[in-house]
Design an enzyme around this catalytic site. Structure first.
Site, PDB file in Angstrom:
ATOM      1  N   GLU A  24      34.992  38.193  37.473  1.00  0.00           N
ATOM      2  CA  GLU A  24      34.429  37.680  38.727  1.00  0.00           C
ATOM      3  C   GLU A  24      33.005  38.196  38.955  1.00  0.00           C
ATOM      4  O   GLU A  24      32.152  37.462  39.448  1.00  0.00           O
ATOM      5  CB  GLU A  24      35.326  38.094  39.907  1.00  0.00           C
ATOM      6  CG  GLU A  24      36.618  37.293  39.942  1.00  0.00           C
ATOM      7  CD  GLU A  24      37.616  37.827  40.961  1.00  0.00           C
ATOM      8  OE1 GLU A  24      38.313  38.811  40.632  1.00  0.00           O
ATOM      9  OE2 GLU A  24      37.701  37.277  42.058  1.00  0.00           O
ATOM     10  N   HIS A  45      40.478  33.363  45.445  1.00  0.00           N
ATOM     11  CA  HIS A  45      40.282  33.627  44.012  1.00  0.00           C
ATOM     12  C   HIS A  45      39.502  32.507  43.333  1.00  0.00           C
ATOM     13  O   HIS A  45      39.560  32.354  42.106  1.00  0.00           O
ATOM     14  CB  HIS A  45      41.626  33.749  43.248  1.00  0.00           C
ATOM     15  CG  HIS A  45      42.407  34.990  43.517  1.00  0.00           C
ATOM     16  ND1 HIS A  45      43.797  35.002  43.493  1.00  0.00           N
ATOM     17  CD2 HIS A  45      42.020  36.256  43.789  1.00  0.00           C
ATOM     18  CE1 HIS A  45      44.224  36.224  43.749  1.00  0.00           C
ATOM     19  NE2 HIS A  45      43.180  37.005  43.943  1.00  0.00           N
ATOM     20  N   ARG A 101      30.251  39.037  46.992  1.00  0.00           N
ATOM     21  CA  ARG A 101      31.514  38.306  47.039  1.00  0.00           C
ATOM     22  C   ARG A 101      31.901  38.201  48.509  1.00  0.00           C
ATOM     23  O   ARG A 101      32.035  39.207  49.204  1.00  0.00           O
ATOM     24  CB  ARG A 101      32.597  39.057  46.281  1.00  0.00           C
ATOM     25  CG  ARG A 101      33.966  38.447  46.511  1.00  0.00           C
ATOM     26  CD  ARG A 101      35.048  39.212  45.786  1.00  0.00           C
ATOM     27  NE  ARG A 101      36.335  38.572  46.001  1.00  0.00           N
ATOM     28  CZ  ARG A 101      37.388  39.195  46.524  1.00  0.00           C
ATOM     29  NH1 ARG A 101      37.314  40.451  46.891  1.00  0.00           N
ATOM     30  NH2 ARG A 101      38.530  38.544  46.686  1.00  0.00           N
ATOM     31  N   ASN A 124      31.066  43.825  46.161  1.00  0.00           N
ATOM     32  CA  ASN A 124      32.352  43.318  46.610  1.00  0.00           C
ATOM     33  C   ASN A 124      32.816  44.260  47.713  1.00  0.00           C
ATOM     34  O   ASN A 124      33.360  45.330  47.445  1.00  0.00           O
ATOM     35  CB  ASN A 124      33.323  43.319  45.418  1.00  0.00           C
ATOM     36  CG  ASN A 124      34.668  42.725  45.773  1.00  0.00           C
ATOM     37  OD1 ASN A 124      34.978  42.527  46.941  1.00  0.00           O
ATOM     38  ND2 ASN A 124      35.465  42.458  44.753  1.00  0.00           N
ATOM     39  N   ARG A 132      52.561  41.676  48.423  1.00  0.00           N
ATOM     40  CA  ARG A 132      52.709  40.534  49.337  1.00  0.00           C
ATOM     41  C   ARG A 132      53.883  39.661  48.924  1.00  0.00           C
ATOM     42  O   ARG A 132      54.112  39.441  47.729  1.00  0.00           O
ATOM     43  CB  ARG A 132      51.452  39.669  49.349  1.00  0.00           C
ATOM     44  CG  ARG A 132      50.251  40.357  49.926  1.00  0.00           C
ATOM     45  CD  ARG A 132      49.045  39.410  49.945  1.00  0.00           C
ATOM     46  NE  ARG A 132      47.817  40.177  49.826  1.00  0.00           N
ATOM     47  CZ  ARG A 132      46.760  39.801  49.114  1.00  0.00           C
ATOM     48  NH1 ARG A 132      46.752  38.645  48.467  1.00  0.00           N
ATOM     49  NH2 ARG A 132      45.702  40.571  49.058  1.00  0.00           N
TER      50      ARG A 132
END
Ligand code: ADP
Length: 400
Positions: free
Chosen positions: A385, A182, A93, A7, A243
């Site tokens: 994940e 996601h 990823r 990742n 965010r």
């Protein structure tokens, strides 16, 4: 099979080596995740602060000059830990798969270039993935590599959900549309939730809230993503650690007219907003502690975030034609009973009722946290994940 999962971020690379059961060939794709095969993490680590060589403050695995050097270090760590066993494949990823990629793919030069062409859509992430792919190709040219895209699961969004109401040329010339992110997690959790409810995967409709540092909520109808809260970028939607999520776009114009440039606004909304902007802290644990101690801004941050998510759940209940479950996952969704309570208590109009004790009970596995009389179940389903990426990679590679 031994799968290295990478990742790659702009300044860090997370890696794992996983031992994954040999899947049946021909079942490539994330829905090969049936959770019944053996799965074990053999090695895991993170190389951080890439590009900041010389600032190593004593921790290992830091202070490398670039991604190539970072991957060299990962290669050494993996080589030592595997005692001569060879890797079977690498799963990457990749944040942005644009409109092209709707499933994991085996990487070749053309695929790498296609991922690179999407750099403008994910300027912090896709270049790092490409560096990772090229570094692996240089080090182990014969090792199969698979790209697993964060956007892919959302390729099933209907056009009325992915279109923005702006002139068509913005979509045609710049690719401005909702992509969603996601996806690997949402797909994995949707499959797990379906199994928990003893439904076939394509029989599950529900709302999945992935609440980590980044957060998004997805509407699942018949096992497919039909709407999701992140948009053209991961800035849209829910209140996140740093965010803002949804805001009136005119605020950006206002700020620009006040003299802020694009980079400053980007930094403001991506790094200094969300929980951090409202409560001065981006970490949910700290925000909950501060709220419990009577902190007003922390309580407000929880309420703004909880209310936002509750509104999305209401909207997506409509989008999926009646949800069969609401599912919480990722760091906050799996662990913060306080935040889950804040959200679920706002869903009474849908007949959704929390089981206060079940919600507070800690757990590591899929579980139900709604009361018997709840109109639909509320579940906590842990995401993974890396496991999803390893299984998708194994599935594709075993078909070679
Ligand atoms: P990432 O998006 O980086 O993968 P995670 O899924 O690990 O993020 O989620 C990080 C968030 O989860 C943080 O806000 C953190 O405070 C929260 N979190 C992790 N553990 C707990 C816990 N035990 N209780 C409350 N919040 C938690």
């Amino acid at each position: 099979m031994l799968i290295l999962v990478l990742n790659s971020g702009s300044s860090s690379i997370k890696y794992q080596v996983r031992e994954t059961a040999n899947p049946n060939p021909g079942t490539a794709g994330l829905d090969a995740t049936d959770g019944t095969g053996s799965d074990e993490v053999l090695i895991a680590g993170t190389i951080e602060r890439i590009g900041e060589a010389g600032t190593d403050d004593g921790g290992q695995d830091s202070g490398v000059r670039n991604h190539t050097e970072a991957l060299e270090r990962i290669g050494q760590a993996v080589g030592q830990a595997l005692h001569g066993r060879g890797l079977d494949a690498v799963g990457h990823r990749v944040v942005h798969g644009g409109e092209r990629f709707s499933a994991p793919v085996l990487i070749n030069n053309e695929i790498t270039r296609a991922i690179e062409r999407l750099n403008p859509l994910a300027p912090l992430h896709n270049p790092a993935s490409v560096l990772g792919i090229r570094a692996i190709t240089a080090k182990w040219p014969d090792l199969p590599q698979v790209a697993v895209f964060d956007t892919a699961f959302h390729r099933t969004l209907p056009e009325h959900a992915w279109r923005y109401a702006v002139p068509d040329e913005l979509y045609r010339n710049h690719g401005i549309r909702r992509y969603g992110f996601h996806g690997t997690s949402h797909q994995y959790v949707a499959a797990r939730a379906a199994r928990f409810l003893e439904l076939p995967e394509d029989g599950f409709s529900g709302v999945i809230a992935h609440l980590g540092n980044g957060a998004s909520v997805t509407a699942i109808a018949a096992g497919q993503s039909v709407d999701t809260s992140m948009g053209f970028t991961p800035l849209a939607g829910l209140v996140m650690g740093t965010r803002s999520g949804d805001i009136d776009p005119s605020i950006l114009l206002f700020l620009q007219r006040q003299g802020m440039d694009a980079d400053a606004i980007d930094e403001l909304l991506n790094r200094r907003s969300g929980l951090a902007g409202l409560a001065g802290n981006n970490d949910m644990r700290s925000v909950v502690e501060a709220a419990d101690a009577g902190g007003r801004s922390a309580q407000l941050a929880l309420d703004v975030a909880g209310y936002r998510l509750a509104k999305y759940i209401g909207a997506y209940h409509v989008a999926v034609g009646g949800a069969q479950a609401v599912v919480f996952t990722a760091g906050i969704g799996e662990n913060s009973w306080q935040f889950r309570a804040n959200v679920v208590e706002r869903l009474a109009a849908l007949g959704i009722i929390l089981d206060v004790d079940a919600n507070r009970a800690p757990g590591r596995t899929s579980r139900r946290i709604s009361a018997q009389g709840s109109a639909i179940p509320v579940l906590v389903v842990p995401t993974d994940e890396e496991r999803a990426i390893a299984e998708a990679t194994a599935a594709l590679v075993s078909g070679l």
